[in-house]
Design a protein around this motif. Structure first.
Motif, PDB file in Angstrom:
ATOM      1  N   MET A 293       0.833  -1.195   0.000  1.00 42.96           N
ATOM      2  CA  MET A 293       0.000   0.000   0.000  1.00 42.96           C
ATOM      3  C   MET A 293       0.867   1.243   0.000  1.00 42.96           C
ATOM      4  O   MET A 293       1.853   1.325   0.738  1.00 42.96           O
ATOM      5  CB  MET A 293      -0.914   0.037   1.229  1.00 42.96           C
ATOM      6  N   LEU A 294       0.494   2.194  -0.851  1.00 42.40           N
ATOM      7  CA  LEU A 294       1.205   3.475  -0.922  1.00 42.40           C
ATOM      8  C   LEU A 294       0.220   4.588  -0.605  1.00 42.40           C
ATOM      9  O   LEU A 294      -0.803   4.750  -1.277  1.00 42.40           O
ATOM     10  CB  LEU A 294       1.798   3.666  -2.320  1.00 42.40           C
ATOM     11  N   ASP A 295       0.540   5.349   0.431  1.00 41.56           N
ATOM     12  CA  ASP A 295      -0.262   6.507   0.827  1.00 41.56           C
ATOM     13  C   ASP A 295       0.189   7.710   0.013  1.00 41.56           C
ATOM     14  O   ASP A 295       1.284   8.243   0.217  1.00 41.56           O
ATOM     15  CB  ASP A 295      -0.066   6.742   2.333  1.00 41.56           C
ATOM     16  N   VAL A 296      -0.660   8.130  -0.923  1.00 38.86           N
ATOM     17  CA  VAL A 296      -0.355   9.318  -1.724  1.00 38.86           C
ATOM     18  C   VAL A 296      -1.160  10.520  -1.247  1.00 38.86           C
ATOM     19  O   VAL A 296      -1.135  11.571  -1.897  1.00 38.86           O
ATOM     20  CB  VAL A 296      -0.621   9.062  -3.225  1.00 38.86           C
TER      21      VAL A 296
ATOM     22  N   LYS B  67      -0.639  -6.916  -5.722  1.00 38.86           N
ATOM     23  CA  LYS B  67      -1.673  -5.917  -5.456  1.00 38.86           C
ATOM     24  C   LYS B  67      -1.008  -4.594  -5.079  1.00 38.86           C
ATOM     25  O   LYS B  67      -0.115  -4.558  -4.231  1.00 38.86           O
ATOM     26  CB  LYS B  67      -2.593  -6.333  -4.294  1.00 38.86           C
ATOM     27  N   LEU B  68      -1.444  -3.524  -5.706  1.00 39.25           N
ATOM     28  CA  LEU B  68      -1.003  -2.176  -5.335  1.00 39.25           C
ATOM     29  C   LEU B  68      -2.205  -1.438  -4.786  1.00 39.25           C
ATOM     30  O   LEU B  68      -3.122  -1.068  -5.513  1.00 39.25           O
ATOM     31  CB  LEU B  68      -0.429  -1.426  -6.534  1.00 39.25           C
ATOM     32  N   HIS B  69      -2.229  -1.248  -3.479  1.00 38.55           N
ATOM     33  CA  HIS B  69      -3.301  -0.568  -2.772  1.00 38.55           C
ATOM     34  C   HIS B  69      -2.913   0.916  -2.666  1.00 38.55           C
ATOM     35  O   HIS B  69      -1.914   1.263  -2.055  1.00 38.55           O
ATOM     36  CB  HIS B  69      -3.447  -1.228  -1.396  1.00 38.55           C
ATOM     37  N   LEU B  70      -3.683   1.776  -3.326  1.00 35.60           N
ATOM     38  CA  LEU B  70      -3.405   3.210  -3.307  1.00 35.60           C
ATOM     39  C   LEU B  70      -4.377   3.909  -2.369  1.00 35.60           C
ATOM     40  O   LEU B  70      -5.597   3.875  -2.582  1.00 35.60           O
ATOM     41  CB  LEU B  70      -3.517   3.798  -4.719  1.00 35.60           C
TER      42      LEU B  70
ATOM     43  N   VAL C 251      -4.501  -2.817  -9.184  1.00 36.91           N
ATOM     44  CA  VAL C 251      -4.609  -1.623  -8.347  1.00 36.91           C
ATOM     45  C   VAL C 251      -5.907  -1.676  -7.547  1.00 36.91           C
ATOM     46  O   VAL C 251      -6.994  -1.878  -8.103  1.00 36.91           O
ATOM     47  CB  VAL C 251      -4.560  -0.349  -9.203  1.00 36.91           C
ATOM     48  N   ILE C 252      -5.788  -1.490  -6.238  1.00 40.94           N
ATOM     49  CA  ILE C 252      -6.943  -1.407  -5.342  1.00 40.94           C
ATOM     50  C   ILE C 252      -7.044   0.029  -4.851  1.00 40.94           C
ATOM     51  O   ILE C 252      -6.197   0.480  -4.066  1.00 40.94           O
ATOM     52  CB  ILE C 252      -6.806  -2.383  -4.167  1.00 40.94           C
ATOM     53  N   PRO C 253      -8.042   0.789  -5.319  1.00 43.34           N
ATOM     54  CA  PRO C 253      -8.176   2.178  -4.869  1.00 43.34           C
ATOM     55  C   PRO C 253      -8.867   2.244  -3.513  1.00 43.34           C
ATOM     56  O   PRO C 253      -9.812   1.496  -3.249  1.00 43.34           O
ATOM     57  CB  PRO C 253      -9.044   2.807  -5.959  1.00 43.34           C
ATOM     58  N   GLU C 254      -8.395   3.132  -2.653  1.00 50.04           N
ATOM     59  CA  GLU C 254      -9.051   3.341  -1.358  1.00 50.04           C
ATOM     60  C   GLU C 254      -9.539   4.775  -1.238  1.00 50.04           C
ATOM     61  O   GLU C 254      -8.778   5.722  -1.417  1.00 50.04           O
ATOM     62  CB  GLU C 254      -8.103   3.042  -0.192  1.00 50.04           C
TER      63      GLU C 254
END
Length: 536
Positions: free
Chosen positions: A189-192, A216-219, A273-276
């Protein structure tokens, strides 16, 4: 010696192209046989494969006239050829040899990439063999082929990853690998939101995490400090809510074209990509952008600090759900994966009764978009739709563990992101120049030395979807700081998700990890040279 952050850098287009190709494996170029060293043990790989055997006397050196051959059915041929071309492109750069890519014909190619493997290999499994005749990677899918090619990359000297032509030797030790993942979910997970990272910087992170079979890339796209994804029906979310970041410096956001490029690039690296969109708390950027979302109708100022738990959507207002319906629809349209993350954590300013009302209503708006609901562990306090995923971020506390078991009891899957082990923004030790320590100090050994199957008592392994390594960016305002905190720990969490439980041994792992240092140097990764690791 530790290498601290350099001034904030921007990634050039040329650098991005190079990095994209560096995320695929490489093959070695030849030197005279007399110069070859004796057969070595099987190379040290991360994640550790399910099965790996050294083949004595079977070393292989690529020839200047070698050919990369692709064998694939018509449905998968385009993807398989793209993987092969990524491989060859990087080899051309680091070795200077042509390495043409051809559809496989018997006897033509000595590097054979195939998606015609048995279905028993699964979606991500592969077989790899290096012997004196050449190199072969076989999978049942392009994704499995990509994972195998990623392993092949680690069979080469680190200099094979260089941006410019290097001198040999380029030998591959004789090796046989049969491999498949332990868990299907292996995330980063990357907190942008706290600090914004550009498309180029996200691509760089994709390049690095994909090396270790992260899929998985959780943004984390929306929080108190900034809203980072375009929503046409609520444009002030980005034009105003995304204008700043922690510390009051200019923020930023992704246009739909930007986000589409991230999605495309991630897909080329077999990352979903998993958008949050965090709700109902962590919402000050949205509340500041639209006064009507506040219970009192008054918009708060933009927030550039690092406190949590002070904001909340107005649960009683109909417009809250009209807003979320629009947001979830537009975000779902931009993200083709089957999961949308609605947050749900640290809603301290939301009355508990309101929280219990809110989450099912928000979840219904996610499932309306044909997406599975994902949320932080607190959502398990409410009824969850079928197919939901709860993300555990506890620190061995009884309450967090009980929430994970509650999620599983409802049939939800659990992704394990224990903050005192897997949060990459936690300081390594008291002298770490940035990062946080609210979950404790997390050195490389602690980050690696846990078993997902036994972390939470009485949580069945069948309920565990996998693992994820989040990195929060309150104190990380550039790519160098991000890399310093993520590496080397991310590689260990990736191994916990991929490798079999029997392979998880700190003493053996830290020796394999030490061999990654030279590769990260070649890739210009600003990693923390943990003193407990023998870097080489």
């Amino acid at each position: 010696m530790t290498r601290l952050a350099r001034p904030r850098r921007r990634v050039s287009l040329a650098g991005l192209l190079t990095a994209a190709l560096l995320a695929t494996p490489l093959i070695a170029l030849t030197t005279p046989a007399a110069a070859q060293p004796a057969d070595a043990p099987a190379p040290a790989l991360i994640p550790k494969p399910a099965s790996q055997q050294a083949l004595a006397g079977e070393d292989y050196s690529l020839k200047p006239w070698s050919v990369v051959g692709v064998s694939s059915n018509s449905k998968e041929r385009r993807a398989a050829l793209r993987i092969a071309e990524q491989l060859s492109s990087q080899l051309r750069r680091s070795t200077g040899y042509p390495l043409p890519v051809v559809l496989l014909a018997p006897g033509v190619a000595d590097i054979k990439l195939s998606t015609n493997g048995p279905a028993s290999l699964g979606a991500e499994g592969y077989q790899l063999r290096v012997d004196r005749k050449g190199v072969g990677v076989t999978a049942a899918t392009p994704e499995g082929l990509y994972r195998g090619v990623t392993t092949l990359r680690q069979l080469l000297p680190a200099k094979a990853d260089a941006k410019t032509r290097q001198a040999g030797p380029w030998r591959l030790a004789g090796t046989a690998v049969a491999d498949s993942p332990r868990f299907g979910y292996r995330g980063a997970m990357l907190d942008v939101s706290r600090h914004f990272f550009s498309v180029a910087e996200v691509k760089r992170y994709i390049d690095l995490i994909s090396l270790y079979k992260i899929n998985k890339l959780h943004l984390h796209l929306a929080d108190d400090q900034g809203w980072r994804i375009q929503v046409d029906s609520w444009p002030r979310l980005t034009t105003y809510g995304g204008s700043l970041e922690v510390g009051g410096t200019p923020g930023g956001s992704y246009s739909k074209a930007d986000f589409a490029e991230i999605i495309r690039y991630a897909a080329d690296h077999y990352l979903t990509v998993i958008p949050e969109i965090d709700t109902p708390g962590h919402t000050n950027a949205a509340l500041a952008s639209y006064a009507e979302l506040n219970c009192n109708g008054v918009a708060p100022p933009l927030y550039t600090g690092t406190n949590v738990g002070f904001s909340s959507l107005c649960v009683a207002k109909d417009i809250t759900y009209e807003f979320l319906d629009d947001v979830f629809r537009e975000v779902a349209e931009q993200a083709p994966g089957d999961v949308l993350h609605l947050g749900g954590d640290e809603a301290h300013s939301t009355q508990h009764s309101d929280y219990l009302t809110f989450v099912p209503k928000a979840a219904a708006l996610v499932t309306k978009q044909k997406k599975r609901v994902m949320g932080w562990q607190e959502i398990a306090e409410t009824p969850l739709p079928a197919g939901s995923i709860a993300q555990y971020w506890g620190t061995d506390d009884a309450r967090s563990q009980e929430l994970a078991r509650k999620a599983a009891a409802q049939g939800a899957k659990v992704v394990l992101s224990p903050a005192n082990r897997a949060y990459l923004d936690m300081k390594y030790d008291a002298s770490t120049p940035y990062g946080l320590d609210w979950a404790g100090l997390v050195n490389v050994e602690k980050s690696y030395s846990w078993n997902p199957s036994t972390l939470i008592p009485n949580l069945p392994e069948s309920a565990i979807a996998g693992v994820e390594a989040p990195i929060w960016t309150e104190t990380l305002d550039d790519l160098d700081k991000l890399e310093y905190m993520a590496f080397p720990r991310l590689a260990g969490v990736a191994e916990l998700g991929w490798s079999q439980a029997s392979a998880l041994d700190w003493t053996a792992y830290k020796d394999r990890l030490g061999a990654q240092g030279s590769r990260w140097d070649v890739l210009s990764v600003n990693f923390f040279r943990a003193p407990e690791i023998n870097w080489r």
